[in-house]
Design a protein around this motif. Structure first.
Motif, PDB file in Angstrom:
ATOM      1  N   UNK A   1      92.174 -60.870  -3.588  1.00  0.00           N
ATOM      2  CA  UNK A   1      91.346 -59.677  -3.352  1.00  0.00           C
ATOM      3  C   UNK A   1      89.969 -59.843  -4.001  1.00  0.00           C
ATOM      4  N   UNK A   2      89.285 -58.785  -4.097  1.00  0.00           N
ATOM      5  CA  UNK A   2      87.908 -58.741  -4.603  1.00  0.00           C
ATOM      6  C   UNK A   2      87.730 -59.546  -5.886  1.00  0.00           C
ATOM      7  N   UNK A   3      86.493 -59.698  -6.245  1.00  0.00           N
ATOM      8  CA  UNK A   3      86.198 -60.422  -7.488  1.00  0.00           C
ATOM      9  C   UNK A   3      86.731 -59.636  -8.666  1.00  0.00           C
ATOM     10  N   UNK A   4      87.062 -60.366  -9.700  1.00  0.00           N
ATOM     11  CA  UNK A   4      87.608 -59.739 -10.898  1.00  0.00           C
ATOM     12  C   UNK A   4      86.553 -58.856 -11.519  1.00  0.00           C
ATOM     13  N   UNK A   5      86.963 -57.716 -12.107  1.00  0.00           N
ATOM     14  CA  UNK A   5      85.967 -56.846 -12.752  1.00  0.00           C
ATOM     15  C   UNK A   5      85.275 -57.581 -13.904  1.00  0.00           C
ATOM     16  N   UNK A   6      83.997 -57.303 -14.061  1.00  0.00           N
ATOM     17  CA  UNK A   6      83.213 -58.017 -15.065  1.00  0.00           C
ATOM     18  C   UNK A   6      83.390 -57.440 -16.456  1.00  0.00           C
ATOM     19  N   UNK A   7      83.880 -56.272 -16.582  1.00  0.00           N
ATOM     20  CA  UNK A   7      84.078 -55.678 -17.914  1.00  0.00           C
ATOM     21  C   UNK A   7      83.911 -54.184 -17.857  1.00  0.00           C
TER      22      UNK A   7
ATOM     23  N   UNK B   1      88.745 -64.251  -7.935  1.00  0.00           N
ATOM     24  CA  UNK B   1      89.192 -62.918  -7.557  1.00  0.00           C
ATOM     25  C   UNK B   1      90.445 -62.511  -8.286  1.00  0.00           C
ATOM     26  N   UNK B   2      91.067 -61.460  -7.767  1.00  0.00           N
ATOM     27  CA  UNK B   2      92.309 -60.949  -8.331  1.00  0.00           C
ATOM     28  C   UNK B   2      93.415 -61.209  -7.317  1.00  0.00           C
ATOM     29  N   UNK B   3      94.471 -61.842  -7.748  1.00  0.00           N
ATOM     30  CA  UNK B   3      95.578 -62.149  -6.850  1.00  0.00           C
ATOM     31  C   UNK B   3      96.460 -60.918  -6.703  1.00  0.00           C
ATOM     32  N   UNK B   4      96.668 -60.504  -5.454  1.00  0.00           N
ATOM     33  CA  UNK B   4      97.541 -59.372  -5.148  1.00  0.00           C
ATOM     34  C   UNK B   4      98.914 -59.926  -4.790  1.00  0.00           C
ATOM     35  N   UNK B   5      99.865 -59.773  -5.707  1.00  0.00           N
ATOM     36  CA  UNK B   5     101.196 -60.341  -5.481  1.00  0.00           C
ATOM     37  C   UNK B   5     101.933 -59.638  -4.349  1.00  0.00           C
ATOM     38  N   UNK B   6     101.638 -58.358  -4.136  1.00  0.00           N
ATOM     39  CA  UNK B   6     102.312 -57.611  -3.081  1.00  0.00           C
ATOM     40  C   UNK B   6     101.990 -58.144  -1.700  1.00  0.00           C
TER      41      UNK B   6
ATOM     42  N   UNK C   1     102.508 -74.262  -0.572  1.00  0.00           N
ATOM     43  CA  UNK C   1     101.368 -73.623   0.097  1.00  0.00           C
ATOM     44  C   UNK C   1     100.945 -72.345  -0.601  1.00  0.00           C
ATOM     45  N   UNK C   2     101.917 -71.539  -1.030  1.00  0.00           N
ATOM     46  CA  UNK C   2     101.600 -70.296  -1.730  1.00  0.00           C
ATOM     47  C   UNK C   2     100.925 -70.588  -3.068  1.00  0.00           C
ATOM     48  N   UNK C   3     101.376 -71.628  -3.747  1.00  0.00           N
ATOM     49  CA  UNK C   3     100.749 -71.979  -5.027  1.00  0.00           C
ATOM     50  C   UNK C   3      99.321 -72.440  -4.809  1.00  0.00           C
ATOM     51  N   UNK C   4      99.084 -73.167  -3.739  1.00  0.00           N
ATOM     52  CA  UNK C   4      97.721 -73.597  -3.439  1.00  0.00           C
ATOM     53  C   UNK C   4      96.802 -72.417  -3.189  1.00  0.00           C
ATOM     54  N   UNK C   5      97.307 -71.388  -2.511  1.00  0.00           N
ATOM     55  CA  UNK C   5      96.498 -70.189  -2.279  1.00  0.00           C
ATOM     56  C   UNK C   5      96.234 -69.469  -3.598  1.00  0.00           C
ATOM     57  N   UNK C   6      97.251 -69.394  -4.447  1.00  0.00           N
ATOM     58  CA  UNK C   6      97.090 -68.730  -5.741  1.00  0.00           C
ATOM     59  C   UNK C   6      96.064 -69.463  -6.592  1.00  0.00           C
TER      60      UNK C   6
END
Length: 80
Positions: A72-78, A62-67, A51-56
């Motif tokens: 989380x939010x969309x990845x920064x564009x640059x 976005x950016x996966x918050x391991x903590x 289940x956790x892998x499916x969420x990842x």
């Protein structure tokens, strides 16, 4: 004819055999229950990991918050 001492000795051996057989049966049952309990825990841990892998995997935009274990939010564009 069997003497009383021989009779009591045979009775004691038979009683000890029944007690030993009971201990063996109880021990085997306890071992089987422990193995089943561990197998259930392993299956539950595997299901949780799947289940956790499916969420990842679902966090592609976005950016996966391991903590927190959340996307989380969309990845920064640059850089600017």
């Amino acid at each position: 004819m069997i003497s009383r001492l021989t009779f009591y000795a045979l009775a004691a051996i038979a009683a000890a055999s029944f007690v030993a057989a009971g201990v063996i049966v109880i021990s085997r049952n306890a071992t089987e229950r422990t193995v089943i309990k561990i197998e259930r825990q392993n299956n539950a841990a595997g299901d949780e990991a799947d289940g956790a892998r499916g969420q990842f995997d679902g966090c592609s935009g976005g950016v996966w918050d391991f903590g927190s274990g959340q996307c989380r939010r969309a990845a920064p564009s640059g850089r600017d």
